[in-house]
Design a protein around this motif. Structure first.
Motif, short mmCIF file in Angstrom:
data_model
loop_
_atom_site.label_atom_id
_atom_site.label_comp_id
_atom_site.label_asym_id
_atom_site.label_seq_id
_atom_site.Cartn_x
_atom_site.Cartn_y
_atom_site.Cartn_z
N LEU A 245 3.88 2.14 -2.89
CA LEU A 245 2.70 2.19 -3.76
C LEU A 245 2.30 3.63 -4.07
CD1 LEU A 245 0.39 0.44 -5.06
CD2 LEU A 245 -0.88 0.87 -2.95
N TYR A 246 2.17 4.45 -3.03
CA TYR A 246 1.73 5.83 -3.20
C TYR A 246 2.89 6.78 -3.53
CZ TYR A 246 -2.83 4.85 -0.98
OH TYR A 246 -4.08 4.39 -0.68
N GLU A 259 -6.43 5.88 4.74
CA GLU A 259 -6.90 6.24 3.40
C GLU A 259 -6.82 5.03 2.47
OE1 GLU A 259 -4.61 9.52 2.02
OE2 GLU A 259 -5.49 10.94 3.42
N PHE A 260 -5.74 4.27 2.61
CA PHE A 260 -5.58 3.08 1.77
C PHE A 260 -6.69 2.07 2.06
CE2 PHE A 260 -3.87 -1.31 1.73
CZ PHE A 260 -3.74 -1.48 0.36
N SER A 261 -6.95 1.80 3.33
CA SER A 261 -7.97 0.82 3.70
C SER A 261 -9.35 1.25 3.20
CB SER A 261 -7.99 0.65 5.22
OG SER A 261 -6.75 0.17 5.70
N LEU A 262 -9.67 2.53 3.34
CA LEU A 262 -10.95 3.04 2.86
C LEU A 262 -11.04 2.96 1.34
CD1 LEU A 262 -11.42 6.16 5.18
CD2 LEU A 262 -12.65 3.98 5.30
N SER A 263 -9.93 3.26 0.67
CA SER A 263 -9.91 3.20 -0.79
C SER A 263 -10.10 1.78 -1.29
CB SER A 263 -8.59 3.77 -1.33
OG SER A 263 -8.46 5.13 -1.00
N MET A 264 -9.51 0.82 -0.57
CA MET A 264 -9.68 -0.59 -0.95
C MET A 264 -11.14 -1.01 -0.77
SD MET A 264 -6.88 -2.04 -2.09
CE MET A 264 -6.96 -3.80 -1.72
N GLU A 265 -11.77 -0.53 0.31
CA GLU A 265 -13.16 -0.88 0.57
C GLU A 265 -14.08 -0.30 -0.49
OE1 GLU A 265 -14.28 0.35 4.46
OE2 GLU A 265 -12.79 -0.91 5.48
N SER A 266 -13.78 0.92 -0.94
CA SER A 266 -14.67 1.61 -1.89
C SER A 266 -14.30 1.35 -3.34
CB SER A 266 -14.62 3.13 -1.63
OG SER A 266 -13.31 3.63 -1.88
N GLY A 267 -13.16 0.70 -3.56
CA GLY A 267 -12.72 0.42 -4.93
C GLY A 267 -12.23 1.63 -5.68
N SER A 268 -11.78 2.67 -4.94
CA SER A 268 -11.34 3.92 -5.58
C SER A 268 -9.84 4.14 -5.50
CB SER A 268 -12.06 5.11 -4.94
OG SER A 268 -11.77 5.17 -3.53
N LEU A 269 -9.10 3.09 -5.25
CA LEU A 269 -7.65 3.22 -5.06
C LEU A 269 -7.00 3.85 -6.29
CD1 LEU A 269 -5.23 2.56 -3.18
CD2 LEU A 269 -5.00 0.41 -4.42
N HIS A 270 -7.46 3.50 -7.47
CA HIS A 270 -6.82 3.97 -8.70
C HIS A 270 -6.85 5.49 -8.82
CE1 HIS A 270 -11.12 3.84 -9.68
NE2 HIS A 270 -10.87 4.75 -10.60
N SER A 286 -0.86 -5.08 -9.74
CA SER A 286 -1.30 -4.06 -8.79
C SER A 286 -2.40 -4.58 -7.88
CB SER A 286 -1.77 -2.81 -9.53
OG SER A 286 -2.91 -3.09 -10.31
N GLN A 287 -3.29 -5.37 -8.41
CA GLN A 287 -4.36 -5.93 -7.58
C GLN A 287 -3.79 -6.88 -6.52
OE1 GLN A 287 -7.08 -7.69 -10.41
NE2 GLN A 287 -8.25 -5.80 -10.66
N ALA A 288 -2.85 -7.73 -6.92
CA ALA A 288 -2.24 -8.66 -5.98
C ALA A 288 -1.42 -7.93 -4.93
CB ALA A 288 -1.39 -9.67 -6.73
N TYR A 289 -0.71 -6.89 -5.36
CA TYR A 289 0.14 -6.10 -4.45
C TYR A 289 -0.71 -5.39 -3.40
CZ TYR A 289 3.69 -2.64 -3.04
OH TYR A 289 4.56 -1.85 -2.32
N THR A 290 -1.77 -4.73 -3.83
CA THR A 290 -2.60 -4.00 -2.87
C THR A 290 -3.32 -4.95 -1.92
OG1 THR A 290 -4.37 -3.90 -4.53
CG2 THR A 290 -2.92 -1.99 -4.34
N ALA A 291 -3.71 -6.12 -2.42
CA ALA A 291 -4.34 -7.11 -1.54
C ALA A 291 -3.36 -7.58 -0.47
CB ALA A 291 -4.83 -8.30 -2.37
N GLU A 313 4.73 -14.26 -1.73
CA GLU A 313 3.70 -13.61 -2.54
C GLU A 313 4.31 -12.51 -3.42
OE1 GLU A 313 -0.09 -12.75 -4.08
OE2 GLU A 313 0.75 -14.50 -3.05
N LEU A 314 5.27 -11.78 -2.90
CA LEU A 314 5.91 -10.73 -3.70
C LEU A 314 6.67 -11.32 -4.88
CD1 LEU A 314 7.10 -8.28 -0.92
CD2 LEU A 314 5.51 -7.74 -2.78
N ARG A 315 7.34 -12.43 -4.65
CA ARG A 315 8.03 -13.09 -5.77
C ARG A 315 7.03 -13.58 -6.81
NH1 ARG A 315 11.51 -14.83 -1.59
NH2 ARG A 315 10.39 -16.80 -1.32
N LYS A 316 5.89 -14.06 -6.34
CA LYS A 316 4.84 -14.50 -7.26
C LYS A 316 4.31 -13.32 -8.08
CE LYS A 316 0.27 -16.70 -7.20
NZ LYS A 316 -0.80 -17.27 -6.31
N ILE A 317 4.12 -12.19 -7.41
CA ILE A 317 3.64 -10.99 -8.10
C ILE A 317 4.64 -10.53 -9.14
CG2 ILE A 317 3.05 -8.54 -7.80
CD1 ILE A 317 1.98 -9.31 -4.99
N ARG A 318 5.91 -10.56 -8.80
CA ARG A 318 6.94 -10.13 -9.76
C ARG A 318 7.00 -11.04 -10.97
NH1 ARG A 318 12.76 -9.18 -7.81
NH2 ARG A 318 12.82 -8.03 -9.77
#
Length: 323
Positions: A245-246, A259-270, A286-291, A313-318
């Motif tokens: 991802l990164y 950092e990823f967990s905090l970014s997900m909590e704050s909604g600042s991942l982008h 991207s939303q499904a992948y990060t979740a 889930e990954l196949r579903k995302i693809r």
């Protein structure tokens, strides 16, 4: 030549001992069932590597890995580093042999055979012409497109799911990381390096093996409790999801998971994703992948999905709208 002969003296005794140990470990872990492999002689491997020519060395991290020409086929020949003998090295190589005998999957590096005439078995594996995921991420070339990253994640998830589910006794890899994900010439991903792998036998609690793995990828709960199970691999795989991802390696970014967990909590991942992903990503993907990644790196194993669920889930995302 004289030096090599000294390394292989007593080969009959080594063959008997190693053959018996290999069979014993195979029977214990898989009820004696496995994929047929070839037993090579020390002379055949000596010839294949031109007397272990140092110019043929591909890597020297835990093992010394040679590129060899065996029966007209290019192969990888994996030896103990400097042919050193120790109990830990013996276990490391036997683990690889016994585990890979049980595996036949297109996204796992295939074991072709081994040599039992040496103090520690020498492994012969399929030759993978490409490099590692780690080397691609740390190189200065452009990151892989988002669609390729999703594909790689799915391919390795399928491989780990196979390890966990194909036998009645699950195989725990214990060393899932970017450096153990190889690419062939078509950039198909393959999981490698089974030296730390273990088979969880019926009646075992998972705390018999000690804590092993690479810092940054090891399940925190496993470190705390010493209890090994399939969810330990899920955490390690979750770290790889974050690296994809990164487009960063956790060994260079030790706080990546936090950092990823905090970014997900704050909604600042982008704000901290690399530019290529920002340009190409599909919002739903991207939303499904990060979740999914967040679920995989939960501190408690019971809060993580199984690898089978991850792969689905990954196949579903693809299958979502791909750019």
């Amino acid at each position: 030549m004289k030096k090599m002969k000294k390394k292989f003296e007593g080969k009959e005794e080594y063959f008997m001992r190693n053959g018996a140990l290999l069979l014993e470990k195979q029977v214990a872990s898989s009820t004696g069932k496995g994929i047929a492999i070839k037993i090579f002689t020390a002379e055949e491997l000596n010839k294949a590597t031109n007397n272990y020519d140092t110019s043929l060395i591909q890597s020297q991290i835990k093992s010394t890995v040679y590129k060899g020409d065996l029966e007209g086929r290019i192969v990888t020949i994996k030896t103990p580093q400097a042919l050193q003998v120790s109990s830990s090295t013996t276990d490391y190589f036997f683990n690889q042999a016994v585990t890979q005998i049980q595996i036949n999957h297109k996204h796992v590096v295939r074991l072709l055979g081994c040599c039992l005439e040496t103090p520690i078995p020498i492994l012969v594996q399929e030759f993978i012409r490409g490099s590692t995921l780690s080397s691609h991420i740390t190189s200065k070339v452009d990151p892989f497109p988002w669609s390729d990253r999703l594909r790689i994640a799915t391919e390795i998830a399928d491989a780990v799911t196979y390890l966990h589910c194909v036998n009645s006794n699950p195989i725990i890899h214990r060393d899932i990381r970017s450096n153990n994900i190889l690419f062939d010439e078509n950039y198909v991903a393959k999981l490698s390096n089974f030296g730390l792998s273990v088979v969880i036998l019926p009646g075992k609690t998972g705390n018999e093996f000690g804590v092993k793995g690479r810092h940054g990828y090891i399940d925190p709960e496993y470190i705390e409790t010493s209890l090994l199970n399939e969810k330990c691999d899920v955490y390690s795989f979750g770290v790889v999801l974050l690296e994809l991802l990164y487009w960063k390696i956790i060994e260079n970014e030790p706080f990546l998971v936090k950092e990823f967990s905090l970014s997900m909590e704050s909604g600042s991942l982008h704000q901290i994703l690399d530019d290529s992903l920002n340009e190409e990503k599909d919002r739903a993907q991207s939303q499904a992948y990060t979740a999914l990644a967040l679920k995989c790196v939960q501190l408690k194993g019971k809060e993580r999905p199984t690898m089978l669920e991850v792969a689905k889930e990954l196949r579903k995302i693809r299958s979502m709208n791909v750019i």
